[in-house]
Scaffold this active site. Structure first.
Site, mmCIF file in Angstrom:
data_model
loop_
_atom_site.group_PDB
_atom_site.id
_atom_site.type_symbol
_atom_site.label_atom_id
_atom_site.label_comp_id
_atom_site.label_asym_id
_atom_site.label_seq_id
_atom_site.Cartn_x
_atom_site.Cartn_y
_atom_site.Cartn_z
ATOM 1 N N ILE A 168 0.858 -1.184 0.000
ATOM 2 C CA ILE A 168 0.000 0.000 0.000
ATOM 3 C C ILE A 168 0.894 1.233 0.000
ATOM 4 O O ILE A 168 2.080 1.158 0.302
ATOM 5 C CB ILE A 168 -0.970 0.024 1.201
ATOM 6 C CG1 ILE A 168 -0.223 -0.050 2.533
ATOM 7 C CG2 ILE A 168 -1.999 -1.088 1.097
ATOM 8 C CD1 ILE A 168 -1.134 0.021 3.759
ATOM 9 N N ASP A 169 0.299 2.365 -0.346
ATOM 10 C CA ASP A 169 1.064 3.603 -0.478
ATOM 11 C C ASP A 169 1.720 4.019 0.827
ATOM 12 O O ASP A 169 1.247 3.687 1.916
ATOM 13 C CB ASP A 169 0.147 4.743 -0.931
ATOM 14 C CG ASP A 169 -0.466 4.508 -2.287
ATOM 15 O OD1 ASP A 169 0.015 3.621 -3.010
ATOM 16 O OD2 ASP A 169 -1.431 5.216 -2.611
ATOM 17 N N LYS A 170 2.759 4.789 0.709
ATOM 18 C CA LYS A 170 3.460 5.337 1.874
ATOM 19 C C LYS A 170 2.500 6.034 2.827
ATOM 20 O O LYS A 170 2.535 5.806 4.044
ATOM 21 C CB LYS A 170 4.543 6.319 1.409
ATOM 22 C CG LYS A 170 5.172 7.125 2.540
ATOM 23 C CD LYS A 170 6.104 8.197 1.993
ATOM 24 C CE LYS A 170 6.628 9.084 3.127
ATOM 25 N NZ LYS A 170 7.499 10.168 2.609
#
Length: 361
Positions: A168-170
């Site tokens: 998942i994104d930062k």
């Protein structure tokens, strides 16, 4: 070891262009791969030839590299339809030396939701990059896992057969499953590929969604005008198929709290799909959600929104629920996580505003 130009995707592994984010168009080229066709080589397109020989690389990615001039045969750049013949020297080059990246164990706090000898489930905080890559070689979730599992003789953080099954994104928080054994990685990866996992997110988006639920379908791929962005391609064969289901949890003033269920897992999928239907994620700076997209022009309202941005200084997106079949026991596993504090305070602030102010809808 992880190759320097290996892409680090957000929602799940996704192909990247060979050009890096800080490409300086240097004229010097460095060899990353070299293959010599044997004397019995039959005529074969170079994109197919390389796809068969480089692990984890798709044909589309090779074709992009050829277009950029990174595929060279006998010293000359070739297009992807070049046919390899006996004794051809086929190389992949880049504008920078190949960098082998050692995973350094780092004592970074982890929130472990579940663990056994096959896997673990971690609740990632916003702001933590999941995997080392260009610009983030340390301080990532993978570095933290290398430290946490340093005494496990079967876990090698540099072995692609174990580790993160998805990403998942930062600046997205939430649940991720990590495989501690190759057989677990293989089984779980197949579940994600076959779309049999259960993933639900909560997000705050700009605007009031009228429908109680909906389905968003549209191929997602790199935006040709800005490769840092993903884009929906509703028609044609650009991008990859993507489907997101959403349902409204609460309408609050000029924003809506939604639950999103992923049928596929493309880079930035929820962020891009919600923007596509006109409801950009709140404070998503990459896709314009850090601007006031709905509401009034009053100074006090502008200050209120800025205060909301300060409370939750990232896209308001949390991977709340994760379900899969345990690779060894075949038991149905379902995990749920609490909404993080920054998003809880953001929701409460909007509720207070909606209950005390006159809305201009």
């Amino acid at each position: 070891m992880i190759d320097f130009w290996e892409d680090i995707a957000d929602e799940q592994p996704e192909e990247e262009l060979f050009l890096s984010d800080d490409e300086d168009q240097s004229s010097e080229r460095y060899e990353h791969y070299r293959f010599v066709a044997d004397k019995g080589q039959t005529l074969l397109r170079v994109d197919k030839y390389l796809t068969d020989r480089i692990t984890g690389i798709t044909r589309n990615r090779i074709q992009q590299a050829a277009e950029a001039g990174y595929i060279v045969v006998n010293g000359n750049p070739v297009k992807s339809n070049y046919r390899v013949k006996p004794h051809d020297v086929v190389t992949v080059v880049m504008d920078r030396p190949r960098r082998e990246l050692e995973i350094i164990p780092e004592n970074i706090p982890l929130t472990i939701v579940y663990e056994d000898d096959q896997l673990l489930v971690v609740n990632k905080p916003a702001g933590l990059v999941v995997h080392p890559g260009h610009g983030n070689y340390t301080g990532t979730l993978v570095n933290a896992l290398a430290y946490y599992l340093k005494d496990d003789p079967y876990y090698d953080p540099s072995d692609a057969r174990v580790g993160l099954v998805h990403r998942i994104d930062k600046d997205t928080s939430g649940l991720l499953v990590v495989a501690k054994r190759p057989e677990a990685m293989s089984d779980l990866s197949l579940q994600f590929f076959n779309k049999t996992t259960y993933r639900r997110y909560q997000a705050l988006v700009w605007g009031i969604i009228q429908e109680n639920e909906g389905r968003i379908e549209g191929n997602i791929g790199r935006d040709p005008r800005d490769r840092m962005l993903m884009k929906v391609f509703p028609e044609g064969d650009m991008g990859k198929p993507a489907v997101t289901h959403y349902s409204v949890i609460e309408r609050i003033g000029y924003v809506t709290l939604v639950e999103c269920r992923l049928e596929t897992g493309r880079t930035h999928q929820i962020r891009v799909h919600m923007r596509y239907i006109g409801h950009t994620l709140f404070n998503d700076s990459r896709y314009g959600g850090n601007e006031i997209l709905k509401g009034t022009r009053f100074t006090k309202y502008k200050q209120f929104v800025q205060n909301c941005f300060d409370i939750c200084p990232r896209q308001a997106l949390h991977a709340k629920t994760l379900g899969f079949i345990h690779p060894a026991t075949k038991e149905e596993m379902l995990f749920d996580s609490e909404i993080p504090d920054d998003m809880v305070r953001l929701f409460d602030k909007w509720r207070t505003y909606a209950n005390t102010k006159e809305l201009y809808l």
